[in-house]
Design a protein around this motif. Structure first.
Motif, PDB file in Angstrom:
ATOM      1  N   TYR A  62       0.839  -1.191   0.000  1.00 37.05           N
ATOM      2  CA  TYR A  62       0.000   0.000   0.000  1.00 37.05           C
ATOM      3  C   TYR A  62       0.878   1.246   0.000  1.00 37.05           C
ATOM      4  O   TYR A  62       1.752   1.389   0.850  1.00 37.05           O
ATOM      5  N   LYS A  63       0.645   2.147  -0.951  1.00 35.03           N
ATOM      6  CA  LYS A  63       1.423   3.386  -1.018  1.00 35.03           C
ATOM      7  C   LYS A  63       0.805   4.390  -0.047  1.00 35.03           C
ATOM      8  O   LYS A  63      -0.065   5.178  -0.395  1.00 35.03           O
ATOM      9  N   ALA A  64       1.280   4.337   1.183  1.00 37.04           N
ATOM     10  CA  ALA A  64       0.722   5.181   2.234  1.00 37.04           C
ATOM     11  C   ALA A  64       1.034   6.649   1.976  1.00 37.04           C
ATOM     12  O   ALA A  64       2.083   6.991   1.422  1.00 37.04           O
ATOM     13  N   GLY A  65       0.123   7.518   2.396  1.00 40.76           N
ATOM     14  CA  GLY A  65       0.371   8.951   2.352  1.00 40.76           C
ATOM     15  C   GLY A  65       1.309   9.363   3.476  1.00 40.76           C
ATOM     16  O   GLY A  65       1.662   8.562   4.349  1.00 40.76           O
ATOM     17  N   ASP A  66       1.674  10.644   3.477  1.00 39.52           N
ATOM     18  CA  ASP A  66       2.634  11.124   4.474  1.00 39.52           C
ATOM     19  C   ASP A  66       2.130  10.895   5.897  1.00 39.52           C
ATOM     20  O   ASP A  66       2.869  10.404   6.758  1.00 39.52           O
ATOM     21  N   ARG A  67       0.885  11.262   6.175  1.00 44.11           N
ATOM     22  CA  ARG A  67       0.341  11.123   7.527  1.00 44.11           C
ATOM     23  C   ARG A  67       0.284   9.656   7.928  1.00 44.11           C
ATOM     24  O   ARG A  67       0.636   9.286   9.060  1.00 44.11           O
ATOM     25  N   GLU A  68      -0.134   8.799   6.998  1.00 47.72           N
ATOM     26  CA  GLU A  68      -0.217   7.371   7.302  1.00 47.72           C
ATOM     27  C   GLU A  68       1.171   6.781   7.570  1.00 47.72           C
ATOM     28  O   GLU A  68       1.343   5.958   8.476  1.00 47.72           O
ATOM     29  N   THR A  69       2.150   7.214   6.794  1.00 47.31           N
ATOM     30  CA  THR A  69       3.509   6.704   6.969  1.00 47.31           C
ATOM     31  C   THR A  69       4.069   7.109   8.327  1.00 47.31           C
ATOM     32  O   THR A  69       4.681   6.303   9.039  1.00 47.31           O
ATOM     33  N   VAL A  70       3.869   8.362   8.690  1.00 48.02           N
ATOM     34  CA  VAL A  70       4.343   8.843   9.989  1.00 48.02           C
ATOM     35  C   VAL A  70       3.685   8.058  11.121  1.00 48.02           C
ATOM     36  O   VAL A  70       4.354   7.613  12.069  1.00 48.02           O
ATOM     37  N   GLU A  71       2.380   7.870  11.045  1.00 50.48           N
ATOM     38  CA  GLU A  71       1.674   7.153  12.110  1.00 50.48           C
ATOM     39  C   GLU A  71       2.109   5.688  12.183  1.00 50.48           C
ATOM     40  O   GLU A  71       2.158   5.100  13.273  1.00 50.48           O
ATOM     41  N   TYR A  72       2.423   5.111  11.042  1.00 51.36           N
ATOM     42  CA  TYR A  72       2.917   3.723  11.004  1.00 51.36           C
ATOM     43  C   TYR A  72       4.229   3.606  11.776  1.00 51.36           C
ATOM     44  O   TYR A  72       4.371   2.754  12.670  1.00 51.36           O
ATOM     45  N   PHE A  73       5.190   4.467  11.452  1.00 54.71           N
ATOM     46  CA  PHE A  73       6.472   4.425  12.156  1.00 54.71           C
ATOM     47  C   PHE A  73       6.295   4.726  13.645  1.00 54.71           C
ATOM     48  O   PHE A  73       6.911   4.079  14.497  1.00 54.71           O
ATOM     49  N   LYS A  74       5.464   5.702  13.970  1.00 55.62           N
ATOM     50  CA  LYS A  74       5.257   6.063  15.371  1.00 55.62           C
ATOM     51  C   LYS A  74       4.645   4.913  16.164  1.00 55.62           C
ATOM     52  O   LYS A  74       5.025   4.670  17.326  1.00 55.62           O
ATOM     53  N   ALA A  75       3.698   4.216  15.567  1.00 56.39           N
ATOM     54  CA  ALA A  75       3.042   3.119  16.276  1.00 56.39           C
ATOM     55  C   ALA A  75       4.045   2.041  16.659  1.00 56.39           C
ATOM     56  O   ALA A  75       4.020   1.505  17.778  1.00 56.39           O
ATOM     57  N   VAL A  76       4.940   1.712  15.747  1.00 58.00           N
ATOM     58  CA  VAL A  76       5.953   0.702  16.052  1.00 58.00           C
ATOM     59  C   VAL A  76       6.937   1.237  17.080  1.00 58.00           C
ATOM     60  O   VAL A  76       7.289   0.551  18.050  1.00 58.00           O
ATOM     61  N   ALA A  77       7.390   2.478  16.888  1.00 61.63           N
ATOM     62  CA  ALA A  77       8.356   3.070  17.826  1.00 61.63           C
ATOM     63  C   ALA A  77       7.803   3.112  19.242  1.00 61.63           C
ATOM     64  O   ALA A  77       8.524   2.846  20.217  1.00 61.63           O
ATOM     65  N   ASN A  78       6.527   3.419  19.372  1.00 61.07           N
ATOM     66  CA  ASN A  78       5.911   3.514  20.696  1.00 61.07           C
ATOM     67  C   ASN A  78       5.624   2.149  21.317  1.00 61.07           C
ATOM     68  O   ASN A  78       5.278   2.068  22.493  1.00 61.07           O
ATOM     69  N   SER A  79       5.783   1.085  20.511  1.00 61.36           N
ATOM     70  CA  SER A  79       5.491  -0.261  21.012  1.00 61.36           C
ATOM     71  C   SER A  79       6.731  -1.002  21.498  1.00 61.36           C
ATOM     72  O   SER A  79       6.615  -2.103  22.040  1.00 61.36           O
ATOM     73  N   THR A  80       7.917  -0.419  21.283  1.00 65.61           N
ATOM     74  CA  THR A  80       9.147  -1.151  21.567  1.00 65.61           C
ATOM     75  C   THR A  80      10.197  -0.244  22.194  1.00 65.61           C
ATOM     76  O   THR A  80      10.159   0.980  22.025  1.00 65.61           O
ATOM     77  N   ASP A  81      11.118  -0.857  22.906  1.00 67.54           N
ATOM     78  CA  ASP A  81      12.271  -0.127  23.441  1.00 67.54           C
ATOM     79  C   ASP A  81      13.443  -0.121  22.465  1.00 67.54           C
ATOM     80  O   ASP A  81      14.430   0.584  22.688  1.00 67.54           O
ATOM     81  N   LEU A  82      13.363  -0.921  21.414  1.00 67.51           N
ATOM     82  CA  LEU A  82      14.492  -1.039  20.499  1.00 67.51           C
ATOM     83  C   LEU A  82      14.694   0.246  19.701  1.00 67.51           C
ATOM     84  O   LEU A  82      13.721   0.888  19.289  1.00 67.51           O
ATOM     85  N   PRO A  83      15.953   0.638  19.454  1.00 68.56           N
ATOM     86  CA  PRO A  83      16.207   1.786  18.588  1.00 68.56           C
ATOM     87  C   PRO A  83      15.879   1.448  17.135  1.00 68.56           C
ATOM     88  O   PRO A  83      16.007   0.288  16.710  1.00 68.56           O
ATOM     89  N   ILE A  84      15.482   2.472  16.395  1.00 74.36           N
ATOM     90  CA  ILE A  84      14.966   2.267  15.038  1.00 74.36           C
ATOM     91  C   ILE A  84      15.743   3.119  14.043  1.00 74.36           C
ATOM     92  O   ILE A  84      15.989   4.305  14.278  1.00 74.36           O
ATOM     93  N   MET A  85      16.071   2.495  12.912  1.00 74.22           N
ATOM     94  CA  MET A  85      16.614   3.193  11.757  1.00 74.22           C
ATOM     95  C   MET A  85      15.553   3.137  10.653  1.00 74.22           C
ATOM     96  O   MET A  85      15.145   2.046  10.222  1.00 74.22           O
ATOM     97  N   VAL A  86      15.095   4.294  10.211  1.00 73.14           N
ATOM     98  CA  VAL A  86      14.105   4.373   9.140  1.00 73.14           C
ATOM     99  C   VAL A  86      14.818   4.181   7.799  1.00 73.14           C
ATOM    100  O   VAL A  86      15.799   4.877   7.504  1.00 73.14           O
ATOM    101  N   TYR A  87      14.324   3.267   7.005  1.00 66.95           N
ATOM    102  CA  TYR A  87      14.904   3.002   5.691  1.00 66.95           C
ATOM    103  C   TYR A  87      14.177   3.878   4.670  1.00 66.95           C
ATOM    104  O   TYR A  87      13.017   3.629   4.347  1.00 66.95           O
ATOM    105  N   ASN A  88      14.866   4.889   4.175  1.00 66.45           N
ATOM    106  CA  ASN A  88      14.264   5.857   3.249  1.00 66.45           C
ATOM    107  C   ASN A  88      14.754   5.576   1.841  1.00 66.45           C
ATOM    108  O   ASN A  88      15.820   6.033   1.434  1.00 66.45           O
TER     109      ASN A  88
END
Length: 303
Positions: free
Chosen positions: A111-137
């Motif tokens: 699914y080609k997510a829009g900007d808002r959807e993409t941000v919320e996707y990354f945030k949801a995962v980040a807020n669910s874990t203690d692990l550090p995250i590298m965003v693959y752009n």
């Protein structure tokens, strides 16, 4: 262990037997070569690792095996590439259970997510874990770009630490540094722009041809870090025809052929990928043969 977002981190290939099972013995052989060369981390299950063909259990087995084998020498990252937010949150939870030290995360798949959807996707995962995250752009291959305004929102999550910068726009390194300073670490993700990106301020290199040429890759990073630019450039110029094997739809087959040539892997890929044949194979083998014939003698880059 904590992740220092710097240095060379190989996006390792996944090794398979002729029976299409994980070849953990050969995988360990390659891991040892990476560690001996002085890499600074290991990235599992990326594009080069044939992630889209791996089962959930195979990804978990690779994570557990690598974490145990590396035994704290360097951090171990696993790639998160899921179709749903729910699936990505679960994958992050499993990664933490299996001993991963950090995550590399792609935007939503298919699914080609829009900007808002993409941000919320990354945030949801980040807020669910203690692990550090590298965003693959990587908008070239995955059609979604994480822009600077999007990163500004994402950095409210303290565990979003780094970007794998694969936009192919070298000036983006400077834009990120100007916008965020050291808050967002930059790991260049395009082999053919690696030295240029490091010289412009990238902190490290998520590398592909390192799978076959670990010492040469780490030498380039260490030499430029120590200001020995001319020496780094000389090795990089030799390396470039080989590095170009990475920016190709058949990068997995190409790099696995190179691993065979250097004694660090096999040609086994998982269908629908198939080993190279014909003129395509002959061309790749010639690039590898030429590279090996002119392989440079490396300075003592570790000292």
């Amino acid at each position: 262990m904590s992740v220092q977002w710097k240095g060379v981190m190989p996006a390792v290939t996944t090794k398979f037997t002729k029976e299409d099972q994980l070849d953990l013995d050969l995988f360990a052989h390659n891991l040892d070569a990476q560690l001996n060369a002085g890499v600074h981390g290991i990235v599992l299950g990326g594009t080069l690792g044939e992630a889209s063909t791996l089962s959930v259990e195979e990804k978990r087995e690779l994570t557990r095996f690598t974490s145990k084998h590396v035994n704290g020498q360097v951090p171990v990252m696993i790639n998160i590439a899921e179709q749903s937010t729910k699936g990505a949150v679960l994958a992050a939870e499993q990664a933490q259970q299996d001993g991963a030290d950090g995550l590399m995360m792609l935007p939503p798949m298919r699914y080609k997510a829009g900007d808002r959807e993409t941000v919320e996707y990354f945030k949801a995962v980040a807020n669910s874990t203690d692990l550090p995250i590298m965003v693959y752009n990587n908008p070239v291959d995955y059609k979604i770009e994480v822009t600077l305004p999007m990163f500004e929102q994402l950095l409210s999550c303290e565990n979003i630490k780094a970007v794998k910068e694969s936009t192919r726009d070298i000036s983006n390194v400077t834009r990120i540094k100007n916008a965020f300073g050291d808050r967002l670490k930059i790991m260049t993700g395009v082999d053919t722009l690696a030295l240029e990106s490091l010289l412009m301020g990238a902190d490290g290199w998520i590398a592909g041809l390192v799978c076959a040429f670990p010492a040469e890759t780490v030498a380039i990073y260490e030499l430029q870090r120590k200001g020995r630019i001319a020496e780094a450039i000389e090795i990089y110029r030799w390396f470039l025809p080989l590095l170009e094997l990475d920016i190709n739809p058949k990068l997995v087959q190409n790099i696995k052929l190179a691993e065979v040539a250097t004694g660090l892997g096999s040609e086994q890929v998982r269908a629908p990928r198939l080993p190279l044949v014909g003129a395509e194979r002959a061309h790749v083998l010639e690039v590898i043969k030429t590279g090996l014939a002119n392989r440079p003698e490396l300075p003592d880059y570790k000292s």
